[in-house]
Motif scaffolding. Sequence first.
Motif: not given
Length: 440
Positions: A222-242
Amino acid sequence: MSPTHSICFANNKGGAGKTFMAYQLACEAARAKPDSKILVVDFSIYSDISALLMGGSSRDGFGRPMKGLQVAVDAVDPDKRADALVRDLELAALRKKLRREDEEASSYGSVAAPAQQHRSIFGAYFTPSPGRIEQMKKKQEEEEIVDLTKYAAQPGKYNENVPKNLYLIAGCGQESWSLEHTQDIVMDDGSGQQDIPLWARTGDEWFPAAKEMEKAILSLPKEFDTVFVDTDHLSACVLTKLALASVKSVVVPLSFDDVDFNRLFQDVTKNALFQDVMIDMDIKNQLKARVKKMVFTRVDKTANKPTSTPRGIHSPFTPTKTTQAQMDDMAQQMWAACEHSEYIKSLFSGIEDLKPEGGSLTQTFVRKYFSTFKLVPDLAANISKMNGVPLCVMTGDTYTAASGLSGKSDAGSLTALKVELQYECQSILDDTFNAPVTAS
């Protein structure tokens, strides 16, 4: 208890400001709520946010690695990096699949088929051997949910400028996502074989891992209030979809270039964030993240006085008249796209609940979904990136990067930037991120 906020930053245009914004907002969020924990997940193949948080982008010579990225490579155990997390997410999904197969075979009074090679869409590193699969079938007591805290490093241990309550699941650039690390042999219409790098792979085999990532985020302490995820310009990359399939919200940084704006909808490389990625995912019931904010970056000002554009885009400063007109025009185009397409409209969080204000639904839409991120002077921006010093803690002192370059910013201008950064953090998150800003 799930985090209050889970947000990814995405745009298929490089240079729109995704990583810089994610870096600054994550550090400001951690500063503003010192009793909570902020988690940053680096799902960009370039791993730039890891470099910024771990010590900066400066290099001590041509061809040398970024200082922060080298620190990440040296300090973070390979089994606790972003690529290791993806591997373990996929193994967790595979383990459950094997369990289901065993249960189905048992219900029919038969024996499950022998373990076969499981090919991972993420590549060779992520593909377990048949022997490993057999071990997984025999040993089913592993954790049901992947624990993200096991992969989280504290950049503040290596970079004193980063708040100690900020945590990072670091990517390590080529160490994590190189062709050698992720390549896999696939059949090309039966006529031959070829190596396909991670960022060019297609198919939906990533989705079980995304469901495990979603569960992992929801199960954070519960102490983790916020999660930020960075992606890159390859929007169709499976990492961005993840990322898009596992977090609640997406923030889309915008430039003032109309060509860049149009690429959200049309991209010959099939990387258009809205049309090619998010809408396609939504049709397949894979998309979780909805647009929370579209943020104009590098907005120039004429004064520090808060203002709103004629269409309702609020800023804690006063943009130029031309800039205000450009922002209003692009926001109006976005509303027109929503009116034209139910698919695009469905990408926006809570859009069905909008009520006209002053007789105008357009005004309500623009006010809710658009905001600004002030143009940071080149000197302050370069000091921040090269030295790994987020704006929220920067002072008027002289900073010297690993390359030998040095400089300092005007203290008064820095204080104004901090106030505006705090406003943007509250605009994207909520009003509880309100710790007083200290003068630089």
